[in-house]
Design an enzyme around this catalytic site. Structure first.
Site, short mmCIF file in Angstrom:
data_model
loop_
_atom_site.label_atom_id
_atom_site.label_comp_id
_atom_site.label_asym_id
_atom_site.label_seq_id
_atom_site.Cartn_x
_atom_site.Cartn_y
_atom_site.Cartn_z
N GLY A 11 0.78 -1.23 0.00
CA GLY A 11 0.00 0.00 0.00
C GLY A 11 0.81 1.28 0.00
N SER A 12 2.04 1.24 -0.53
CA SER A 12 2.81 2.49 -0.57
C SER A 12 2.14 3.51 -1.49
CB SER A 12 4.27 2.24 -0.99
OG SER A 12 4.36 1.85 -2.33
N ASN A 13 1.46 3.04 -2.52
CA ASN A 13 0.73 3.97 -3.39
C ASN A 13 -0.54 4.48 -2.73
OD1 ASN A 13 2.08 4.37 -6.15
ND2 ASN A 13 2.34 2.18 -5.73
N MET A 86 -4.40 -6.90 -6.95
CA MET A 86 -3.88 -7.96 -7.81
C MET A 86 -4.97 -8.91 -8.30
SD MET A 86 -0.93 -7.09 -8.34
CE MET A 86 0.49 -6.19 -7.73
N ARG A 87 -6.10 -8.32 -8.71
CA ARG A 87 -7.19 -9.11 -9.31
C ARG A 87 -7.73 -8.36 -10.50
NH1 ARG A 87 -9.33 -13.03 -6.41
NH2 ARG A 87 -8.40 -13.17 -4.37
N LEU A 88 -8.23 -9.13 -11.47
CA LEU A 88 -8.93 -8.50 -12.59
C LEU A 88 -10.31 -8.06 -12.11
CD1 LEU A 88 -8.50 -10.55 -15.89
CD2 LEU A 88 -7.79 -8.20 -15.42
N ILE A 89 -10.69 -6.84 -12.44
CA ILE A 89 -12.05 -6.39 -12.15
C ILE A 89 -13.00 -7.12 -13.11
CG2 ILE A 89 -13.61 -4.39 -12.26
CD1 ILE A 89 -11.72 -4.11 -9.92
N ASN A 103 -6.32 2.20 -13.16
CA ASN A 103 -5.30 1.27 -12.69
C ASN A 103 -3.91 1.86 -12.87
OD1 ASN A 103 -4.21 -1.20 -11.73
ND2 ASN A 103 -3.83 -1.87 -13.83
N HIS A 105 0.00 0.62 -13.46
CA HIS A 105 0.74 -0.58 -13.86
C HIS A 105 2.22 -0.23 -14.04
CE1 HIS A 105 1.22 -4.60 -15.45
NE2 HIS A 105 2.00 -4.09 -16.38
C1 GAR Z 1 2.82 -0.99 -7.72
O1 GAR Z 1 4.13 -0.98 -8.21
C2 GAR Z 1 1.83 -1.08 -8.85
O2 GAR Z 1 2.28 -0.46 -10.03
C3 GAR Z 1 1.73 -2.57 -9.03
O3 GAR Z 1 1.73 -3.09 -7.73
C4 GAR Z 1 2.57 -2.27 -6.92
C5 GAR Z 1 1.89 -2.02 -5.59
O4 GAR Z 1 2.76 -1.45 -4.67
N1 GAR Z 1 0.53 -2.93 -9.73
C6 GAR Z 1 0.46 -3.96 -10.57
O5 GAR Z 1 1.39 -4.68 -10.82
C7 GAR Z 1 -0.91 -4.15 -11.20
N2 GAR Z 1 -0.85 -5.12 -12.22
P1 GAR Z 1 2.20 -0.82 -3.31
O6 GAR Z 1 1.34 -1.89 -2.63
O7 GAR Z 1 3.42 -0.51 -2.50
O8 GAR Z 1 1.41 0.39 -3.65
#
Ligand code: GAR
Length: 188
Positions: A11-13, A86-89, A103, A105
């Site tokens: 969840g850093s984002n 990490m799931r497809l909607i 999303n 990516h």
């Molecule tokens: C992020 O790097 C995001 O781009 C990626 O998961 C990471 C989550 O990091 N998303 C995907 O790969 C989607 N297919 P976080 O939990 O630290 O935010």
């Protein structure tokens, strides 16, 4: 505009989004599918409600997405922001939120779709990769692109060092994208 963030892991984002003063008041819910995900602690600290589910407790995706929809409707959510979900909607949620799901990516789409985009970039020996924000459609990482930012790859980079660089970019880039959507969509 009312936002639900969807996340499955660290969840850093999520944190970068709620650390943004313009975005924070719009974030009404975290949807999470993993009971041990650190993002749940982050949401608790920020006093943001969490809807936690485990796919294994439902017969199929339609069943858990129907419950998610009830939560989203109850909070009058307008925008779904996927941040490491990490799931497809599936079609149940997609049908109710057309062009209202974003999303993030970790590649320059259409390159390196799907899982382990950072590992894919390292193995392909590319000189640059990056980050993409896009609207979600029924495909895997295929919807209309909103914006992208490049990240240089050095010969010495490993999956870990590149992931670190990509995360740093994401934490500035994604809040900027979401601020733009909030400003275009009105502030109510
Ligand atoms: C992020 O790097 C995001 O781009 C990626 O998961 C990471 C989550 O990091 N998303 C995907 O790969 C989607 N297919 P976080 O939990 O630290 O935010």
């Amino acid at each position: 505009m009312n936002i639900a963030i969807f996340a499955s892991g660290n969840g850093s984002n999520f944190q970068a989004l709620v650390d943004d003063e313009l975005i924070k008041p719009h974030v009404k819910l975290l949807v999470c599918d993993k009971p041990n995900a650190y993002v749940i602690e982050r949401a608790n600290k920020e006093h943001i409600p969490v809807f936690l589910f485990e796919a294994k407790n439902y017969p199929d995706k339609e069943a858990f997405e129907t419950e998610i929809l009830l939560e989203l409707r109850g909070l009058e959510i307008d925008l779904l922001v996927l941040a490491g979900y990490m799931r497809l909607i599936g079609p149940t949620v997609l049908a109710e939120f057309p062009e209202q799901i974003v999303n993030l990516h970790p590649s320059l789409l259409p390159a390196f779709k799907g899982k382990d985009a950072i590992g894919q970039a390292i193995r392909a020996n590319v000189l640059e990769t990056g980050v993409t924000a896009h609207f979600v459609d029924a495909g895997m990482d295929t919807g209309p692109i909103i914006d992208q930012v490049k990240v240089a790859v050095n010969e010495a980079d490993t999956v870990d060092t590149l992931a670190e660089k990509i995360h740093q970019k994401e934490h500035v880039f994604y809040p900027k994208v979401i601020r733009g959507l909030i400003q275009n969509g009105g502030n109510d």
